[in-house]
Design a protein around this motif. Structure first.
Motif, PDB file in Angstrom:
ATOM      1  N   GLU A   1    -100.140 -57.453 -40.793  1.00 32.26           N
ATOM      2  CA  GLU A   1    -100.808 -56.146 -40.778  1.00 32.26           C
ATOM      3  C   GLU A   1    -100.561 -55.414 -39.462  1.00 32.26           C
ATOM      4  OE1 GLU A   1    -104.907 -56.638 -41.912  1.00 32.26           O
ATOM      5  OE2 GLU A   1    -104.322 -57.808 -43.670  1.00 32.26           O
ATOM      6  N   ALA A   2    -100.586 -56.145 -38.351  1.00 28.14           N
ATOM      7  CA  ALA A   2    -100.319 -55.536 -37.046  1.00 28.14           C
ATOM      8  C   ALA A   2     -98.894 -54.996 -36.991  1.00 28.14           C
ATOM      9  CB  ALA A   2    -100.553 -56.544 -35.927  1.00 28.14           C
ATOM     10  N   ARG A   3     -97.944 -55.751 -37.509  1.00 28.74           N
ATOM     11  CA  ARG A   3     -96.549 -55.304 -37.533  1.00 28.74           C
ATOM     12  C   ARG A   3     -96.401 -54.037 -38.374  1.00 28.74           C
ATOM     13  NH1 ARG A   3     -92.499 -59.613 -36.122  1.00 28.74           N
ATOM     14  NH2 ARG A   3     -91.043 -58.398 -37.342  1.00 28.74           N
ATOM     15  N   ALA A   4     -97.068 -54.000 -39.518  1.00 29.33           N
ATOM     16  CA  ALA A   4     -96.995 -52.812 -40.383  1.00 29.33           C
ATOM     17  C   ALA A   4     -97.607 -51.596 -39.682  1.00 29.33           C
ATOM     18  CB  ALA A   4     -97.704 -53.081 -41.709  1.00 29.33           C
ATOM     19  N   LEU A   5     -98.705 -51.800 -38.983  1.00 22.64           N
ATOM     20  CA  LEU A   5     -99.382 -50.715 -38.279  1.00 22.64           C
ATOM     21  C   LEU A   5     -98.524 -50.167 -37.140  1.00 22.64           C
ATOM     22  CD1 LEU A   5    -102.095 -49.156 -37.931  1.00 22.64           C
ATOM     23  CD2 LEU A   5    -102.734 -50.924 -36.302  1.00 22.64           C
ATOM     24  N   LEU A   6     -97.803 -51.041 -36.455  1.00 26.65           N
ATOM     25  CA  LEU A   6     -97.011 -50.638 -35.291  1.00 26.65           C
ATOM     26  C   LEU A   6     -95.662 -50.020 -35.646  1.00 26.65           C
ATOM     27  CD1 LEU A   6     -97.774 -53.603 -32.897  1.00 26.65           C
ATOM     28  CD2 LEU A   6     -98.629 -51.257 -32.746  1.00 26.65           C
ATOM     29  N   ARG A   7     -95.225 -50.189 -36.872  1.00 28.99           N
ATOM     30  CA  ARG A   7     -93.951 -49.642 -37.366  1.00 28.99           C
ATOM     31  C   ARG A   7     -92.783 -49.897 -36.417  1.00 28.99           C
ATOM     32  NH1 ARG A   7     -95.854 -44.091 -40.294  1.00 28.99           N
ATOM     33  NH2 ARG A   7     -97.443 -45.078 -41.590  1.00 28.99           N
ATOM     34  N   ALA A   8     -92.356 -48.881 -35.675  1.00 24.80           N
ATOM     35  CA  ALA A   8     -91.167 -49.008 -34.819  1.00 24.80           C
ATOM     36  C   ALA A   8     -91.350 -50.055 -33.722  1.00 24.80           C
ATOM     37  CB  ALA A   8     -90.815 -47.666 -34.192  1.00 24.80           C
ATOM     38  N   ARG A   9     -92.575 -50.352 -33.332  1.00 26.99           N
ATOM     39  CA  ARG A   9     -92.848 -51.337 -32.281  1.00 26.99           C
ATOM     40  C   ARG A   9     -93.235 -52.690 -32.866  1.00 26.99           C
ATOM     41  NH1 ARG A   9     -92.580 -50.928 -27.061  1.00 26.99           N
ATOM     42  NH2 ARG A   9     -94.485 -52.091 -26.921  1.00 26.99           N
ATOM     43  N   ARG A  10     -92.970 -52.885 -34.161  1.00 30.70           N
ATOM     44  CA  ARG A  10     -93.389 -54.110 -34.850  1.00 30.70           C
ATOM     45  C   ARG A  10     -92.834 -55.380 -34.222  1.00 30.70           C
ATOM     46  NH1 ARG A  10     -89.965 -51.417 -38.066  1.00 30.70           N
ATOM     47  NH2 ARG A  10     -87.998 -52.395 -38.622  1.00 30.70           N
ATOM     48  N   SER A  11     -91.709 -55.286 -33.551  1.00 28.28           N
ATOM     49  CA  SER A  11     -91.134 -56.492 -32.948  1.00 28.28           C
ATOM     50  C   SER A  11     -91.960 -56.988 -31.756  1.00 28.28           C
ATOM     51  CB  SER A  11     -89.695 -56.243 -32.512  1.00 28.28           C
ATOM     52  OG  SER A  11     -89.659 -55.243 -31.511  1.00 28.28           O
ATOM     53  N   SER A  12     -92.937 -56.209 -31.296  1.00 33.53           N
ATOM     54  CA  SER A  12     -93.793 -56.670 -30.197  1.00 33.53           C
ATOM     55  C   SER A  12     -94.877 -57.631 -30.682  1.00 33.53           C
ATOM     56  CB  SER A  12     -94.412 -55.478 -29.457  1.00 33.53           C
ATOM     57  OG  SER A  12     -95.249 -54.744 -30.318  1.00 33.53           O
ATOM     58  N   VAL A  13     -95.010 -57.791 -32.015  1.00 31.96           N
ATOM     59  CA  VAL A  13     -95.928 -58.793 -32.575  1.00 31.96           C
ATOM     60  C   VAL A  13     -95.080 -59.970 -33.035  1.00 31.96           C
ATOM     61  CG1 VAL A  13     -97.602 -59.309 -34.396  1.00 31.96           C
ATOM     62  CG2 VAL A  13     -97.582 -57.043 -33.329  1.00 31.96           C
ATOM     63  N   PHE A  14     -95.267 -61.110 -32.395  1.00 30.57           N
ATOM     64  CA  PHE A  14     -94.473 -62.287 -32.711  1.00 30.57           C
ATOM     65  C   PHE A  14     -95.106 -63.062 -33.857  1.00 30.57           C
ATOM     66  CE2 PHE A  14     -93.890 -61.303 -28.252  1.00 30.57           C
ATOM     67  CZ  PHE A  14     -92.513 -61.185 -28.193  1.00 30.57           C
ATOM     68  N   LEU A  15     -94.315 -63.357 -34.868  1.00 29.80           N
ATOM     69  CA  LEU A  15     -94.797 -64.181 -35.971  1.00 29.80           C
ATOM     70  C   LEU A  15     -94.810 -65.637 -35.526  1.00 29.80           C
ATOM     71  CD1 LEU A  15     -92.944 -62.514 -38.967  1.00 29.80           C
ATOM     72  CD2 LEU A  15     -95.321 -62.225 -38.274  1.00 29.80           C
ATOM     73  N   VAL A  16     -95.917 -66.294 -35.761  1.00 33.64           N
ATOM     74  CA  VAL A  16     -96.095 -67.679 -35.324  1.00 33.64           C
ATOM     75  C   VAL A  16     -95.776 -68.613 -36.479  1.00 33.64           C
ATOM     76  CG1 VAL A  16     -97.745 -69.338 -34.402  1.00 33.64           C
ATOM     77  CG2 VAL A  16     -97.847 -66.947 -33.695  1.00 33.64           C
ATOM     78  N   ALA A  17     -95.005 -69.630 -36.193  1.00 29.45           N
ATOM     79  CA  ALA A  17     -94.616 -70.603 -37.219  1.00 29.45           C
ATOM     80  C   ALA A  17     -95.844 -71.298 -37.804  1.00 29.45           C
ATOM     81  CB  ALA A  17     -93.686 -71.642 -36.612  1.00 29.45           C
ATOM     82  N   PRO A  18     -95.778 -71.674 -39.082  1.00 25.17           N
ATOM     83  CA  PRO A  18     -96.900 -72.374 -39.717  1.00 25.17           C
ATOM     84  C   PRO A  18     -97.105 -73.778 -39.130  1.00 25.17           C
ATOM     85  CG  PRO A  18     -95.023 -72.267 -41.203  1.00 25.17           C
ATOM     86  CD  PRO A  18     -94.677 -71.443 -40.007  1.00 25.17           C
TER      87      PRO A  18
END
Length: 104
Positions: A65-82
């Motif tokens: 959701e944070a990545r979707a909200l940030l759009r062009a800056r989405r790469s600043s939210v790192f996805l954490v491995a399960p």
């Protein structure tokens, strides 16, 4: 520089440690992250520690959701491995976990 480092703090919510010019200048605790940040006016930089292994597979909804909200800056939210990727299963186990996460 005035910075705030934030980490999860169990049932208390969040803890923030504030540094001014590299020296300790106070701490904050709040059940809500946004409320904690509001209590630190004038901070130039905020760093929130990344939670690891909270989900069994796939990605945390909050991260997506944070990545979707940030759009062009989405790469600043790192996805954490399960969780399985952090369980010491070695390279093959980690790759298998990540492969499952991408399909979720």
């Amino acid at each position: 520089m005035d910075v705030l480092g934030i980490d999860a703090c169990g049932k208390q919510g969040w803890v923030g440690i504030r540094l001014r010019g590299g020296a300790y200048s106070g701490s904050l605790v709040d059940v809500r992250l946004d409320a904690l940040i509001e209590r630190a006016p004038g901070v130039e930089t905020i760093a929130v520690d990344m939670p690891l292994g909270l989900v069994e597979k796939g990605w945390r909804a909050a991260d997506l959701e944070a990545r979707a909200l940030l759009r062009a800056r989405r790469s600043s939210v790192f996805l954490v491995a399960p969780r399985p990727a952090w369980g010491g299963a070695g390279l093959r186990g980690g790759r298998r976990s990540m492969s499952c996460a991408h399909r979720s």
